[in-house]
Design a protein around this motif. Sequence first.
Motif, short mmCIF file in Angstrom:
data_model
loop_
_atom_site.label_atom_id
_atom_site.label_comp_id
_atom_site.label_asym_id
_atom_site.label_seq_id
_atom_site.Cartn_x
_atom_site.Cartn_y
_atom_site.Cartn_z
N GLU A 200 -2.51 -2.36 -8.18
CA GLU A 200 -2.92 -3.31 -7.15
C GLU A 200 -1.88 -3.43 -6.04
OE1 GLU A 200 -5.75 -5.75 -5.36
OE2 GLU A 200 -5.84 -4.20 -6.91
N LEU A 201 -0.62 -3.44 -6.41
CA LEU A 201 0.43 -3.48 -5.39
C LEU A 201 0.35 -2.25 -4.49
CD1 LEU A 201 3.44 -4.70 -7.57
CD2 LEU A 201 2.26 -6.02 -5.80
N SER A 202 0.10 -1.08 -5.08
CA SER A 202 0.03 0.15 -4.30
C SER A 202 -1.20 0.16 -3.40
CB SER A 202 0.03 1.38 -5.22
OG SER A 202 -1.23 1.55 -5.86
N TRP A 203 -2.30 -0.43 -3.87
CA TRP A 203 -3.52 -0.47 -3.05
C TRP A 203 -3.26 -1.22 -1.75
CZ3 TRP A 203 -7.12 -3.51 -0.65
CH2 TRP A 203 -8.39 -2.98 -0.43
N TRP A 204 -2.57 -2.35 -1.86
CA TRP A 204 -2.29 -3.15 -0.67
C TRP A 204 -1.23 -2.49 0.21
CZ3 TRP A 204 -5.13 -6.90 1.27
CH2 TRP A 204 -6.09 -7.47 0.45
N LEU A 205 -0.26 -1.82 -0.39
CA LEU A 205 0.73 -1.10 0.40
C LEU A 205 0.06 0.01 1.21
CD1 LEU A 205 3.78 -0.89 1.04
CD2 LEU A 205 3.90 0.88 -0.73
N LYS A 206 -0.89 0.70 0.60
CA LYS A 206 -1.59 1.77 1.31
C LYS A 206 -2.38 1.20 2.48
CE LYS A 206 -4.53 5.82 0.73
NZ LYS A 206 -5.27 6.67 -0.23
N GLU A 207 -3.00 0.02 2.31
CA GLU A 207 -3.70 -0.61 3.43
C GLU A 207 -2.75 -0.81 4.61
OE1 GLU A 207 -6.96 -1.70 4.11
OE2 GLU A 207 -7.44 -0.42 2.39
N ALA A 208 -1.54 -1.26 4.31
CA ALA A 208 -0.55 -1.46 5.37
C ALA A 208 -0.12 -0.13 5.97
CB ALA A 208 0.67 -2.21 4.84
N GLN A 209 0.07 0.89 5.13
CA GLN A 209 0.49 2.20 5.62
C GLN A 209 -0.53 2.83 6.55
OE1 GLN A 209 1.07 3.94 1.71
NE2 GLN A 209 3.28 4.11 2.03
N LEU A 210 -1.81 2.58 6.28
CA LEU A 210 -2.87 3.21 7.05
C LEU A 210 -2.98 2.69 8.48
CD1 LEU A 210 -5.62 3.40 4.29
CD2 LEU A 210 -4.48 5.34 5.39
N ILE A 211 -2.38 1.52 8.75
CA ILE A 211 -2.57 0.91 10.07
C ILE A 211 -1.25 0.59 10.78
CG2 ILE A 211 -4.88 -0.03 9.68
CD1 ILE A 211 -3.62 -2.65 8.84
N THR A 212 -0.12 1.01 10.21
CA THR A 212 1.17 0.77 10.86
C THR A 212 2.02 2.03 10.82
OG1 THR A 212 2.13 -0.02 8.77
CG2 THR A 212 1.26 -1.70 10.28
N GLU A 213 3.06 2.03 11.63
CA GLU A 213 4.03 3.11 11.58
C GLU A 213 5.09 2.79 10.52
OE1 GLU A 213 3.79 5.90 13.21
OE2 GLU A 213 1.95 5.23 14.23
N PRO A 214 5.72 3.82 9.95
CA PRO A 214 6.72 3.58 8.89
C PRO A 214 7.89 2.70 9.32
CG PRO A 214 6.07 5.89 8.95
CD PRO A 214 5.47 5.25 10.16
N ARG A 218 6.88 -5.08 10.60
CA ARG A 218 5.93 -5.74 9.69
C ARG A 218 5.73 -4.93 8.43
NH1 ARG A 218 0.78 -6.02 13.25
NH2 ARG A 218 1.51 -3.87 13.52
N PHE A 219 5.62 -3.61 8.57
CA PHE A 219 5.48 -2.78 7.39
C PHE A 219 6.73 -2.82 6.53
CE2 PHE A 219 6.17 1.25 5.16
CZ PHE A 219 5.07 1.22 4.31
N LEU A 220 7.89 -2.79 7.15
CA LEU A 220 9.13 -2.83 6.39
C LEU A 220 9.26 -4.13 5.60
CD1 LEU A 220 11.56 -1.27 9.04
CD2 LEU A 220 10.57 -0.17 7.01
N ARG A 221 8.77 -5.23 6.19
CA ARG A 221 8.78 -6.50 5.48
C ARG A 221 7.85 -6.44 4.27
NH1 ARG A 221 10.86 -11.01 3.30
NH2 ARG A 221 9.83 -12.95 3.96
N GLN A 332 -2.42 -10.12 7.31
CA GLN A 332 -2.09 -10.48 8.69
C GLN A 332 -1.94 -9.24 9.57
OE1 GLN A 332 -2.40 -13.62 9.68
NE2 GLN A 332 -2.97 -13.80 7.53
N ILE A 333 -1.58 -8.11 8.97
CA ILE A 333 -1.48 -6.87 9.75
C ILE A 333 -2.86 -6.38 10.15
CG2 ILE A 333 -0.75 -4.46 9.73
CD1 ILE A 333 1.53 -5.22 7.89
N ASP A 350 4.74 -15.42 6.68
CA ASP A 350 6.08 -14.92 6.37
C ASP A 350 6.95 -16.03 5.78
OD1 ASP A 350 7.96 -12.66 6.49
OD2 ASP A 350 9.05 -13.93 7.89
N LYS A 351 6.78 -17.24 6.27
CA LYS A 351 7.53 -18.38 5.72
C LYS A 351 7.13 -18.63 4.26
CE LYS A 351 8.60 -23.25 6.71
NZ LYS A 351 8.14 -23.87 5.46
N ILE A 352 5.84 -18.51 3.98
CA ILE A 352 5.37 -18.67 2.60
C ILE A 352 5.97 -17.59 1.71
CG2 ILE A 352 3.33 -18.59 1.11
CD1 ILE A 352 1.75 -19.71 3.51
N VAL A 353 5.99 -16.35 2.21
CA VAL A 353 6.57 -15.24 1.45
C VAL A 353 8.04 -15.52 1.13
CG1 VAL A 353 7.26 -12.82 1.56
CG2 VAL A 353 4.95 -13.49 2.25
N THR A 354 8.79 -15.97 2.13
CA THR A 354 10.21 -16.25 1.93
C THR A 354 10.41 -17.30 0.85
OG1 THR A 354 10.73 -15.69 4.23
CG2 THR A 354 12.30 -17.08 3.06
#
Length: 370
Positions: A200-214, A218-221, A332-333, A350-354
């Motif tokens: 599940e973690l990888s599924w969401w990471l891939k969603e972010a990878q598909l729409i952002t640059e490395p 935001r992706f790095l966060r 959010q991305i 991001d505040k919630i994540v922190t």
Amino acid sequence: MELTTPAPANVWDDAIRTARARFTHIDPERLAAFISAQPDVHGPVSIEDFDTLTDGSGMSNGIAFFTAVIDRGEGPQRESLVLRYAPGVSLLQQKSFEDEFLTMQAVHAAGLTVPAVMWLDADGEGIGAPGFVMERVVGEIPASAMYSRGPFAKLSNEDRHRMMLEPAGFHGRLRKAAIGPDRVPHLLKRGEGATPLERELSWWLKEAQLITEPDDPRFLRVKSVHDWLLANQPPVREATLIHGDAQHCNTIFRDGVPAGVLDWELAHLGYAETDIVMMVLTTEILKLTDIVVDDTPTEEEYIARYEAESGEKVEHWAYFKLCMAYRYLVGQIFAANALPNPEEMWAIVDKIVTENLAEAKAASASSQQA
């Protein structure tokens, strides 16, 4: 959970209307021909009162209500139905209507309050877009801005408080049903990894990878939170089916109780704690993006209702709070293009994540010392 970030103006209703205005057009005659071709349908089908939803909740799928005159072997009958279909450009790049269809079949078969699904067009060749037809459940659905619009906005504080806890009861019953991989084997291919958490973690990471640059900040966060969650997986029970998007606006209410639970596109084999966290987060975030209301359920009350219905205690609560905050961050991305103030929404999440990351780290350190 208490959030203190200054509230921006409510954004969700305008964003949903803007997104829906760009959705794929569905031809009712083509839909009628698709239904007519199904093996349990006799003769031609006619469609009346075809209405594509332009308001309401959700930006990732098209919804059309219609009445169909269908002969299933006992003569023509009018049926109230719903088409759920791909909108064209999807917010979720890995979305599978076939997976959602099969998941709803399994949940309905388990006796839970989920609309019966009828016909699947997995590739869109029949109706012009991937999707499926299901029964229409009569009732009221909370608006995305549920404090200022829709059925919850009309209730007293006491009645709203009671109804907001009802979905936690449903998700407790879903946990009690313990729908495992034997009944939803299609979900085993969702994401990559050795454990349900990793997949599940990888599924969401891939969603972010598909729409952002490395190198996108935001992706790095997102990637940094993903890596911490991956490295600090707690010992967990066997995974079972969970809904994955337990917002209140995915529940149809009738007479104050759930008559149907919708939107199973994010369902996966996982841990119900994340669904309860989503209800907690939605309750508080909407006070920042909608209006402030009094006497909403507390985190403790959501947990208590879930535990009463499931017969199980929540586990690793701080970890799963961070899991859901991580998902919100990815969300959010991919929702940024539909939001008028994406920077403000990113700051809130991001505040919630922190805060949740600090709590999860403290809980992990405490468990290692025990």
